[in-house]
Design a protein around this motif. Structure first.
Motif, PDB file in Angstrom:
ATOM      1  N   ASN A   1       0.818  -1.212   0.000  1.00  0.00           N
ATOM      2  CA  ASN A   1       0.000   0.000   0.000  1.00  0.00           C
ATOM      3  C   ASN A   1       0.852   1.262   0.000  1.00  0.00           C
ATOM      4  O   ASN A   1       0.438   2.283  -0.555  1.00  0.00           O
ATOM      5  CB  ASN A   1      -0.929  -0.003   1.221  1.00  0.00           C
ATOM      6  N   ARG A   2       2.009   1.200   0.609  1.00  0.00           N
ATOM      7  CA  ARG A   2       2.924   2.336   0.542  1.00  0.00           C
ATOM      8  C   ARG A   2       3.376   2.567  -0.890  1.00  0.00           C
ATOM      9  O   ARG A   2       3.423   3.704  -1.368  1.00  0.00           O
ATOM     10  CB  ARG A   2       4.136   2.099   1.450  1.00  0.00           C
ATOM     11  N   MET A   3       3.707   1.480  -1.586  1.00  0.00           N
ATOM     12  CA  MET A   3       4.156   1.603  -2.977  1.00  0.00           C
ATOM     13  C   MET A   3       3.040   2.167  -3.851  1.00  0.00           C
ATOM     14  O   MET A   3       3.270   3.076  -4.653  1.00  0.00           O
ATOM     15  CB  MET A   3       4.595   0.239  -3.502  1.00  0.00           C
ATOM     16  N   VAL A   4       1.817   1.647  -3.689  1.00  0.00           N
ATOM     17  CA  VAL A   4       0.686   2.137  -4.478  1.00  0.00           C
ATOM     18  C   VAL A   4       0.432   3.610  -4.188  1.00  0.00           C
ATOM     19  O   VAL A   4       0.190   4.402  -5.111  1.00  0.00           O
ATOM     20  CB  VAL A   4      -0.581   1.317  -4.181  1.00  0.00           C
ATOM     21  N   SER A   5       0.497   3.997  -2.925  1.00  0.00           N
ATOM     22  CA  SER A   5       0.245   5.389  -2.539  1.00  0.00           C
ATOM     23  C   SER A   5       1.255   6.327  -3.175  1.00  0.00           C
ATOM     24  O   SER A   5       0.889   7.399  -3.677  1.00  0.00           O
ATOM     25  CB  SER A   5       0.293   5.530  -1.012  1.00  0.00           C
ATOM     26  N   VAL A   6       2.517   5.925  -3.176  1.00  0.00           N
ATOM     27  CA  VAL A   6       3.564   6.747  -3.793  1.00  0.00           C
ATOM     28  C   VAL A   6       3.339   6.855  -5.296  1.00  0.00           C
ATOM     29  O   VAL A   6       3.469   7.939  -5.886  1.00  0.00           O
ATOM     30  CB  VAL A   6       4.956   6.168  -3.486  1.00  0.00           C
ATOM     31  N   VAL A   7       2.976   5.740  -5.929  1.00  0.00           N
ATOM     32  CA  VAL A   7       2.717   5.751  -7.368  1.00  0.00           C
ATOM     33  C   VAL A   7       1.560   6.689  -7.695  1.00  0.00           C
ATOM     34  O   VAL A   7       1.626   7.478  -8.654  1.00  0.00           O
ATOM     35  CB  VAL A   7       2.417   4.326  -7.875  1.00  0.00           C
ATOM     36  N   LEU A   8       0.487   6.634  -6.904  1.00  0.00           N
ATOM     37  CA  LEU A   8      -0.657   7.520  -7.139  1.00  0.00           C
ATOM     38  C   LEU A   8      -0.270   8.984  -6.972  1.00  0.00           C
ATOM     39  O   LEU A   8      -0.718   9.840  -7.749  1.00  0.00           O
ATOM     40  CB  LEU A   8      -1.797   7.172  -6.169  1.00  0.00           C
ATOM     41  N   MET A   9       0.569   9.273  -6.002  1.00  0.00           N
ATOM     42  CA  MET A   9       1.003  10.659  -5.785  1.00  0.00           C
ATOM     43  C   MET A   9       1.870  11.144  -6.948  1.00  0.00           C
ATOM     44  O   MET A   9       1.731  12.285  -7.408  1.00  0.00           O
ATOM     45  CB  MET A   9       1.768  10.759  -4.472  1.00  0.00           C
ATOM     46  N   VAL A  10       2.751  10.265  -7.433  1.00  0.00           N
ATOM     47  CA  VAL A  10       3.595  10.621  -8.583  1.00  0.00           C
ATOM     48  C   VAL A  10       2.731  10.854  -9.820  1.00  0.00           C
ATOM     49  O   VAL A  10       2.948  11.812 -10.580  1.00  0.00           O
ATOM     50  CB  VAL A  10       4.637   9.525  -8.843  1.00  0.00           C
ATOM     51  N   LEU A  11       1.741  10.000 -10.023  1.00  0.00           N
ATOM     52  CA  LEU A  11       0.847  10.163 -11.172  1.00  0.00           C
ATOM     53  C   LEU A  11       0.022  11.436 -11.057  1.00  0.00           C
ATOM     54  O   LEU A  11      -0.273  12.091 -12.065  1.00  0.00           O
ATOM     55  CB  LEU A  11      -0.076   8.947 -11.294  1.00  0.00           C
ATOM     56  N   LEU A  12      -0.344  11.800  -9.835  1.00  0.00           N
ATOM     57  CA  LEU A  12      -1.083  13.044  -9.622  1.00  0.00           C
ATOM     58  C   LEU A  12      -0.260  14.247 -10.071  1.00  0.00           C
ATOM     59  O   LEU A  12      -0.768  15.150 -10.759  1.00  0.00           O
ATOM     60  CB  LEU A  12      -1.461  13.166  -8.147  1.00  0.00           C
TER      61      LEU A  12
END
Length: 217
Positions: free
Chosen positions: A48-59
């Motif tokens: 979930n940490r990895m997914v959260s970081v990916v979503l923030m980068v995509l944002l």
């Protein structure tokens, strides 16, 4: 030069100043989500940490890509706009179904196949929606996730339903943009940006709330 919005009147870099500058909504969403992510971080699994970081980068990528498209307005700039948006949808939906809702991999694969099929069908239909039909699948699946989140989340049960409402409103703005040109040369696409900034904030907030809740561990 790609000219598909009311505000653009020529090939100049600042021919769409309002459309370009309202991409700040995505950067604002990113900044507002930083303390939310920091608060949830200790309770998140590595996945979930990895997914959260990916979503923030995509944002952030959505902010940059959309700004590029509404200033440069070339095919590469359009790709820089479209690709992060598409990736955000795919990562969010798959991660929410698998990590937040606990669906198995085969269930997620089947759901994502249905998502692609619905998206392809809507895109192929000659609907008078100014291209907004490409987002119908996202709205449908976001509504499905909202139903689950509303039924189980204890802290922010309405987050995804608010996202659904805002996304519906955003699609109305995007659809009506070309129709209002004769009456309002600025168009409504800038409202699509502002409303979608709220949508993406609510989606990431709902995801973090769901996966960090003790109820789902």
């Amino acid at each position: 030069m790609i000219d598909i919005y009311c505000e653009r009147t020529g090939p100049e870099f600042w021919s769409e100043p309002v459309n370009a500058l309202t991409n700040v909504s995505f950067f604002a969403a990113f900044l507002l989500l930083l303390p939310v992510l920091r608060r949830h971080w200790p309770a998140l699994s590595n996945a979930n940490r990895m997914v959260s970081v990916v979503l923030m980068v995509l944002l952030l990528s959505i902010c940059i890509g959309s700004f590029a498209f509404h200033t440069i307005a070339t095919k590469p700039a359009m790709s820089a706009d479209v690709i992060p948006i598409s990736l955000f949808q795919l990562v969010f939906l798959a991660a929410y179904m698998h990590l937040a809702m606990g669906w198995g991999r085969l269930e997620v694969i089947a759901a994502m196949a249905a998502f692609f099929a619905l998206g392809a069908l809507c895109s192929a239909l000659p609907l008078p929606l100014n291209g907004s039909q490409t987002y119908i699948a996202a709205l449908v699946f976001l509504s499905i996730l909202a139903t689950s989140h509303h039924g189980h989340s204890q802290r922010h049960p309405k987050a995804l339903w608010l996202a659904v409402a805002c996304f519906t409103l955003a699609l109305c703005f995007r659809t009506l943009d070309s129709l209002v040109c004769p009456l309002w040369p600025l168009g409504l696409h800038f409202l699509w940006h502002l409303t979608n900034g709220v949508v993406l904030y609510l989606c990431v907030q709902a995801y973090l709330d769901r996966v960090s809740s003790d109820t789902f561990k």
